[in-house]
Design a protein around this motif. Structure first.
Motif, PDB file in Angstrom:
ATOM      1  N   VAL A   1       0.840  -1.201   0.000  1.00  0.00           N
ATOM      2  CA  VAL A   1       0.000   0.000   0.000  1.00  0.00           C
ATOM      3  C   VAL A   1       0.873   1.247   0.000  1.00  0.00           C
ATOM      4  CG1 VAL A   1      -1.624   1.358   1.381  1.00  0.00           C
ATOM      5  CG2 VAL A   1      -1.980  -1.105   1.098  1.00  0.00           C
ATOM      6  N   GLU A   2       1.862   1.286   0.881  1.00  0.00           N
ATOM      7  CA  GLU A   2       2.754   2.439   0.945  1.00  0.00           C
ATOM      8  C   GLU A   2       3.431   2.689  -0.403  1.00  0.00           C
ATOM      9  OE1 GLU A   2       5.143   3.026   4.755  1.00  0.00           O
ATOM     10  OE2 GLU A   2       4.720   0.872   4.785  1.00  0.00           O
ATOM     11  N   GLU A   3       3.977   1.635  -0.982  1.00  0.00           N
ATOM     12  CA  GLU A   3       4.699   1.768  -2.244  1.00  0.00           C
ATOM     13  C   GLU A   3       3.771   2.147  -3.395  1.00  0.00           C
ATOM     14  OE1 GLU A   3       7.225  -1.617  -3.100  1.00  0.00           O
ATOM     15  OE2 GLU A   3       7.633  -1.862  -0.949  1.00  0.00           O
ATOM     16  N   PHE A   4       2.593   1.530  -3.422  1.00  0.00           N
ATOM     17  CA  PHE A   4       1.659   1.774  -4.525  1.00  0.00           C
ATOM     18  C   PHE A   4       1.288   3.250  -4.613  1.00  0.00           C
ATOM     19  CE2 PHE A   4      -2.592   1.833  -6.487  1.00  0.00           C
ATOM     20  CZ  PHE A   4      -2.336   1.118  -7.643  1.00  0.00           C
ATOM     21  N   PHE A   5       1.141   3.885  -3.464  1.00  0.00           N
ATOM     22  CA  PHE A   5       0.772   5.299  -3.436  1.00  0.00           C
ATOM     23  C   PHE A   5       1.990   6.204  -3.204  1.00  0.00           C
ATOM     24  CE2 PHE A   5      -3.165   3.040  -2.460  1.00  0.00           C
ATOM     25  CZ  PHE A   5      -4.041   3.643  -3.351  1.00  0.00           C
ATOM     26  N   ASN A   6       3.174   5.648  -3.510  1.00  0.00           N
ATOM     27  CA  ASN A   6       4.417   6.420  -3.536  1.00  0.00           C
ATOM     28  C   ASN A   6       4.717   7.089  -2.197  1.00  0.00           C
ATOM     29  OD1 ASN A   6       6.712   7.168  -4.978  1.00  0.00           O
ATOM     30  ND2 ASN A   6       5.851   9.162  -5.524  1.00  0.00           N
ATOM     31  N   TYR A   7       4.337   6.441  -1.105  1.00  0.00           N
ATOM     32  CA  TYR A   7       4.603   6.930   0.244  1.00  0.00           C
ATOM     33  C   TYR A   7       4.001   8.314   0.513  1.00  0.00           C
ATOM     34  CZ  TYR A   7       7.937   3.085   0.134  1.00  0.00           C
ATOM     35  OH  TYR A   7       8.501   1.852   0.009  1.00  0.00           O
ATOM     36  N   GLU A   8       2.978   8.669  -0.231  1.00  0.00           N
ATOM     37  CA  GLU A   8       2.399  10.011  -0.111  1.00  0.00           C
ATOM     38  C   GLU A   8       0.989  10.016   0.488  1.00  0.00           C
ATOM     39  OE1 GLU A   8       4.806  11.953  -3.916  1.00  0.00           O
ATOM     40  OE2 GLU A   8       2.679  11.448  -4.127  1.00  0.00           O
ATOM     41  N   LYS A   9       0.215   8.981   0.244  1.00  0.00           N
ATOM     42  CA  LYS A   9      -1.179   8.987   0.681  1.00  0.00           C
ATOM     43  C   LYS A   9      -1.392   8.280   2.013  1.00  0.00           C
ATOM     44  CE  LYS A   9      -5.880   8.226  -1.023  1.00  0.00           C
ATOM     45  NZ  LYS A   9      -6.713   7.805  -2.174  1.00  0.00           N
ATOM     46  N   TYR A  10      -0.694   7.160   2.207  1.00  0.00           N
ATOM     47  CA  TYR A  10      -0.890   6.352   3.412  1.00  0.00           C
ATOM     48  C   TYR A  10       0.419   6.225   4.191  1.00  0.00           C
ATOM     49  CZ  TYR A  10      -5.359   5.100   1.347  1.00  0.00           C
ATOM     50  OH  TYR A  10      -6.617   5.159   0.803  1.00  0.00           O
ATOM     51  N   THR A  11       0.331   6.402   5.503  1.00  0.00           N
ATOM     52  CA  THR A  11       1.494   6.201   6.367  1.00  0.00           C
ATOM     53  C   THR A  11       1.716   4.701   6.581  1.00  0.00           C
ATOM     54  OG1 THR A  11       0.171   6.196   8.389  1.00  0.00           O
ATOM     55  CG2 THR A  11       0.969   8.351   7.594  1.00  0.00           C
ATOM     56  N   HIS A  12       2.832   4.377   7.247  1.00  0.00           N
ATOM     57  CA  HIS A  12       3.133   2.973   7.528  1.00  0.00           C
ATOM     58  C   HIS A  12       2.026   2.338   8.360  1.00  0.00           C
ATOM     59  CE1 HIS A  12       5.447  -0.622   8.440  1.00  0.00           C
ATOM     60  NE2 HIS A  12       5.212  -0.414   9.718  1.00  0.00           N
ATOM     61  N   GLY A  13       1.628   2.997   9.435  1.00  0.00           N
ATOM     62  CA  GLY A  13       0.594   2.444  10.300  1.00  0.00           C
ATOM     63  C   GLY A  13      -0.737   2.291   9.598  1.00  0.00           C
ATOM     64  N   GLU A  14      -1.062   3.223   8.712  1.00  0.00           N
ATOM     65  CA  GLU A  14      -2.306   3.116   7.934  1.00  0.00           C
ATOM     66  C   GLU A  14      -2.241   1.936   6.977  1.00  0.00           C
ATOM     67  OE1 GLU A  14      -3.680   7.824   7.786  1.00  0.00           O
ATOM     68  OE2 GLU A  14      -2.234   7.067   6.324  1.00  0.00           O
TER      69      GLU A  14
END
Length: 353
Positions: free
Chosen positions: A250-263
């Protein structure tokens, strides 16, 4: 003050949990470090909020600082190289000390720099985010990301101490407080049913923060036992990655911009449990309990646009993979988990989104 001791074959260090500890961190450091030079690695946000306080506490030391841009994109080889250059310019030796003062990115980057500069400089973790205080600052995992994936270049390198100040969480945004609560929910789901429902039953964020010292101690206690049993992540320690296989994607797919690690982890816990429950590995109703916990803290259990092929692509580089197999962390029910070894050809059944 609450205290835990991590005892391993080649490392022995304390975790100290105390409100306001950054104001006397110099005194605590003097108990374990007799040198004079300290390099503090932090990010721009933490520097703005807390550098004056911590530097006052370190006034008896020859203090230097390295400040990076906040966010996952700083956990890169390029930024690491800049950190190395600054350490060299400060003429850091193996008898000096590095402090990683920040959230998970600073802790991972600073810890890896300490592990590899001059083949190892002693360091201390002073985590400033909830996620770092309960998870990433403890256990010696340090790493940076590559464009191909997260934490692909790293090492096991333990700090000389971890100093946790719950007061620092008061300046976290709601988003990043809930980011850390995602990892708290993980700890409860895999190992501590009482913790899971305790967090679910807090009335609001204010009540959570009033009780956060006990929450931090519970999470750190779980991690202490797991790390001592399996330091190098070849068995039991894998359970700490519950939700992470999908979460990292999830983090990678959204380029670390939309979702944090915990999310990302929060969604990953829900998605894999929904699949494992439908496949009969997990007790009925477990997914719904996770969903309730995520809803309470406004963590996503439904992410639009995520593609199954991205999950599978990320898994090919997952550190839990072993040849043609991968080890997945699944729940029996809330508070109990197990590791399931499956063929990679079958993993879409568990990792579909």
């Amino acid at each position: 003050m609450k205290k835990l001791n991590i005892k391993l074959a080649d490392a022995d260090y304390n975790i100290l949990i105390k409100r306001g500890i950054i104001d006397n961190v110099g005194e605590e450091i003097s108990k374990i470090y007799s040198g004079k030079k300290i390099v503090l690695i932090t990010d721009e946000n933490v520097e703005r909020l807390y550098f004056d306080r911590i530097s006052a506490s370190l006034k008896n030391y020859d203090l230097h600082k390295i400040v990076i841009v906040p966010g996952e994109k700083s956990k890169s080889i390029e930024v690491l190289t800049e950190v190395y250059s600054k350490l060299a310019s400060f003429k850091v030796s193996r008898s000096d000390l590095i402090i990683a003062f920040g959230g998970g990115v600073v802790g991972d980057l600073g810890g890896f720099a300490a592990a590899t500069f001059l083949r190892g400089v002693p360091y201390i973790q002073i985590p400033t985010s909830l996620l770092a205080q309960i998870d990433s600052s403890i256990g010696g995992k340090v790493a940076v990301d590559l464009k191909e994936g997260k934490n692909l270049v790293g090492s096991f390198y333990h700090p000389k101490a971890v100093f946790i100040d719950p007061e620092l969480l008061k300046t976290l945004s709601t988003k990043f407080l809930h980011d850390g609560i995602g990892e708290v929910i993980k700890y409860g789901a895999i190992r501590d049913k009482k913790l899971f429902y305790k967090v679910m039953n807090f009335k609001n964020d204010e009540e959570f923060l009033e009780n956060v010292e006990a929450v931090i101690y519970s999470c750190c206690s779980i991690k202490k036992v797991v790390v001592e049993n399996d330091e190098k992540d070849n068995g039991e320690r894998m359970i700490l990655n519950f939700g992470h296989t999908i979460g990292h994607a999830v983090e990678e797919f959204f380029n670390y911009e939309k979702y944090t690690h915990g999310e990302g982890v929060a969604y990953g816990m829900y998605a894999i449990t929904k699949n494992s429950e439908s496949l009969g590995d997990t007790d009925n109703g477990t997914t719904e309990e996770i969903k309730k916990a995520l809803e309470k803290y406004k963590l996503s259990y439904n992410i639009e646009g995520l593609r199954n092929e991205k999950i599978l692509e990320t898994v090919e580089l997952d550190k839990k993979g072993r040849g043609d197999y991968i080890n997945l962390i699944l729940l029996n029910n809330i508070g109990s988990c197990f590791i399931k070894k499956i063929k990679k050809a079958e993993m879409n059944e568990y990792l579909k989104v």
